[in-house]
Scaffold this motif. Sequence first.
Motif, PDB file in Angstrom:
ATOM      1  N   PRO A 249     -14.425  19.598  81.769  1.00 32.87           N
ATOM      2  CA  PRO A 249     -14.380  18.820  81.133  1.00 32.87           C
ATOM      3  C   PRO A 249     -14.041  18.887  80.587  1.00 32.87           C
ATOM      4  N   ARG A 250     -14.518  20.336  79.350  1.00 27.37           N
ATOM      5  CA  ARG A 250     -13.661  21.032  77.921  1.00 27.37           C
ATOM      6  C   ARG A 250     -12.403  21.406  78.134  1.00 27.37           C
ATOM      7  N   ALA A 251     -11.833  21.532  79.360  1.00 30.02           N
ATOM      8  CA  ALA A 251     -10.384  21.822  79.117  1.00 30.02           C
ATOM      9  C   ALA A 251      -9.443  20.987  79.871  1.00 30.02           C
ATOM     10  N   ARG A 252      -7.994  20.786  78.160  1.00 32.50           N
ATOM     11  CA  ARG A 252      -7.442  19.922  78.856  1.00 32.50           C
ATOM     12  C   ARG A 252      -5.733  20.362  79.015  1.00 32.50           C
ATOM     13  N   VAL A 253      -4.775  20.252  80.457  1.00 32.42           N
ATOM     14  CA  VAL A 253      -4.297  21.049  80.654  1.00 32.42           C
ATOM     15  C   VAL A 253      -2.826  19.679  80.028  1.00 32.42           C
ATOM     16  N   PRO A 254      -2.290  21.190  79.077  1.00 38.13           N
ATOM     17  CA  PRO A 254      -1.360  19.509  78.074  1.00 38.13           C
ATOM     18  C   PRO A 254       0.467  19.070  79.138  1.00 38.13           C
ATOM     19  N   ALA A 255       0.204  17.890  78.600  1.00 40.67           N
ATOM     20  CA  ALA A 255       1.471  17.030  79.126  1.00 40.67           C
ATOM     21  C   ALA A 255       2.217  18.188  80.228  1.00 40.67           C
ATOM     22  N   TRP A 256       3.057  18.901  79.117  1.00 35.17           N
ATOM     23  CA  TRP A 256       4.745  19.271  79.453  1.00 35.17           C
ATOM     24  C   TRP A 256       4.075  20.351  80.720  1.00 35.17           C
ATOM     25  N   LEU A 285      16.495  18.088  71.219  1.00 37.78           N
ATOM     26  CA  LEU A 285      14.852  18.613  72.362  1.00 37.78           C
ATOM     27  C   LEU A 285      13.616  18.439  71.006  1.00 37.78           C
ATOM     28  N   ILE A 286      12.511  18.103  71.682  1.00 31.73           N
ATOM     29  CA  ILE A 286      11.024  18.115  71.092  1.00 31.73           C
ATOM     30  C   ILE A 286      10.434  18.754  71.029  1.00 31.73           C
ATOM     31  N   ARG A 287      10.008  19.342  70.007  1.00 28.72           N
ATOM     32  CA  ARG A 287       9.133  20.655  69.899  1.00 28.72           C
ATOM     33  C   ARG A 287       7.862  20.338  71.156  1.00 28.72           C
ATOM     34  N   LEU A 288       7.419  21.181  71.312  1.00 24.49           N
ATOM     35  CA  LEU A 288       6.576  21.298  72.492  1.00 24.49           C
ATOM     36  C   LEU A 288       5.158  21.567  71.453  1.00 24.49           C
ATOM     37  N   LYS A 289       5.411  21.483  70.689  1.00 24.58           N
ATOM     38  CA  LYS A 289       4.076  20.492  70.191  1.00 24.58           C
ATOM     39  C   LYS A 289       3.514  19.062  70.101  1.00 24.58           C
ATOM     40  N   TYR A 290       4.955  19.041  70.281  1.00 24.55           N
ATOM     41  CA  TYR A 290       4.668  17.428  70.385  1.00 24.55           C
ATOM     42  C   TYR A 290       4.855  16.746  71.563  1.00 24.55           C
ATOM     43  N   MET A 291       5.030  18.383  72.568  1.00 21.01           N
ATOM     44  CA  MET A 291       4.941  17.454  74.271  1.00 21.01           C
ATOM     45  C   MET A 291       3.112  17.658  74.699  1.00 21.01           C
ATOM     46  N   ASN A 292       2.442  17.259  74.398  1.00 25.03           N
ATOM     47  CA  ASN A 292       0.402  17.499  74.593  1.00 25.03           C
ATOM     48  C   ASN A 292       0.618  16.154  75.719  1.00 25.03           C
ATOM     49  N   SER A 293       1.697  15.102  74.972  1.00 22.19           N
ATOM     50  CA  SER A 293       1.727  14.408  75.897  1.00 22.19           C
ATOM     51  C   SER A 293       2.425  12.862  76.701  1.00 22.19           C
ATOM     52  N   GLN A 294       3.087  12.584  76.998  1.00 17.45           N
ATOM     53  CA  GLN A 294       4.637  12.090  77.168  1.00 17.45           C
ATOM     54  C   GLN A 294       4.431  10.734  76.292  1.00 17.45           C
ATOM     55  N   PRO A 295       5.891  11.083  76.070  1.00 17.34           N
ATOM     56  CA  PRO A 295       6.124  10.118  74.898  1.00 17.34           C
ATOM     57  C   PRO A 295       6.739   8.674  75.784  1.00 17.34           C
ATOM     58  N   PRO A 298      11.983   5.140  78.069  1.00 18.61           N
ATOM     59  CA  PRO A 298      12.707   6.038  78.696  1.00 18.61           C
ATOM     60  C   PRO A 298      13.021   7.523  78.168  1.00 18.61           C
ATOM     61  N   SER A 299      14.363   7.329  77.224  1.00 21.24           N
ATOM     62  CA  SER A 299      15.034   8.162  77.713  1.00 21.24           C
ATOM     63  C   SER A 299      14.312   9.435  76.864  1.00 21.24           C
ATOM     64  N   GLY A 300      12.898   8.974  76.359  1.00 18.80           N
ATOM     65  CA  GLY A 300      12.365  10.532  75.861  1.00 18.80           C
ATOM     66  C   GLY A 300      11.743  11.430  76.775  1.00 18.80           C
ATOM     67  N   VAL A 301      11.666  10.379  78.039  1.00 21.03           N
ATOM     68  CA  VAL A 301      10.653  10.338  79.324  1.00 21.03           C
ATOM     69  C   VAL A 301      11.446  11.527  79.818  1.00 21.03           C
ATOM     70  N   ARG A 302      13.143  11.841  79.882  1.00 14.80           N
ATOM     71  CA  ARG A 302      13.760  12.237  81.092  1.00 14.80           C
ATOM     72  C   ARG A 302      14.175  13.625  79.850  1.00 14.80           C
ATOM     73  N   ILE A 303      13.996  13.544  78.746  1.00 10.53           N
ATOM     74  CA  ILE A 303      13.947  14.741  78.074  1.00 10.53           C
ATOM     75  C   ILE A 303      12.584  15.491  78.500  1.00 10.53           C
ATOM     76  N   PHE A 304      11.568  14.892  78.285  1.00 12.68           N
ATOM     77  CA  PHE A 304      10.526  15.404  78.261  1.00 12.68           C
ATOM     78  C   PHE A 304      10.485  15.822  79.601  1.00 12.68           C
ATOM     79  N   TYR A 305      10.878  15.179  80.256  1.00  7.95           N
ATOM     80  CA  TYR A 305      10.850  16.124  82.231  1.00  7.95           C
ATOM     81  C   TYR A 305      11.529  16.919  81.921  1.00  7.95           C
TER      82      TYR A 305
END
Length: 330
Positions: A249-256, A285-295, A298-305
């Motif tokens: 419960p203490r671990a959280r896998v980042p979304a990326w 491109l999105i900085r990795l530190k901002y990819m712990n959760s999804q944008p 929709p345009s950002g979601v496609r780039i994120f994935y």
Amino acid sequence: MTILGVLVGLAVIIASSDSGPKDSYAPESKAAIRVISNTYAVEFPRNIVFKLEAEAEDIITEVSLFYRLARTEVQVFGYPHFTPSKQISTDYMVKTSGANYIPSGVDIEYYYRIVDRKGYTLETERRTLGYRDPSFTWHELRDGPIIVLWHDRSYDRVSKAVGELTQRIAPVKKVLGLESLPAMKAVILNSRREAQRSFPQISGAARRGHLYGGFAYNDYDLFVLSGLNVDGMLHEAVHLMLHEVVSSPRARVPAWLHEGLAQWFESRSEHRKRTVERAARNGQLIRLKYMNSQPGKPSGVRIFYAQAWSVVDYLIGTYGEDRVAILLDA
């Protein structure tokens, strides 16, 4: 896509595999309290209506409905409204959409507790029901720990897809460091319209852009997918397997990392590579530190994935598959 937790309201969602109500208790004629009728009706995807009729030698003063969703440890309860009497009839509606959303395919255990004025208590036997759209006739296929629910498709096609899924899951276990495959259930939908009814509430833009083809629910060991697609099934299965590996419960896998790994095991990646290259040229491109959760857009979601896949592909290509299990363990 993975949903790490689902909020459950004060009502429960209990359903049948067809549209008609079902008897769920055999009355005992010699008991001080007797159940005359215990039925439910699915009004998918909005709610479930429970109906109970009971009689007793004394006035019934309390009725409680208890239920548990899938393997969750939390037991929820509700109080159906009725007028105290020696013979009572209750209706209890459980919301299953919006903030109370429950995914199709969830198994639910439930029972009633009935108490009369003298304190005599009757607990009905516990029943497990599968919640799904009752407008279809559902079929079930089991292959080891994998259960697939589907409708209006040939058994041979489903069996072939599940067989391929089982073969492709084997190397995933090794990379993630899993000794055994966890139990998981797949609910296969047949159309976008059906998916709109069965998927959780998402933005209109995401719905119109068909951004999401499936959702994984770790709490229920279940995923819901639009279309009989082996890559899609594998993608959602990886989410469930990844949650099994990192269950603290203490671990959280980042979304990326979650989405990147789920995509990395898919068979085709050319379109993701092109998306990343285009985003790089356009300075998107999105900085990795901002990819712990999804944008949200929709345009950002496609780039994120695409970028999530690219990062994982780089890590594995540079350091090797054996380092993934070490990373997840850490």
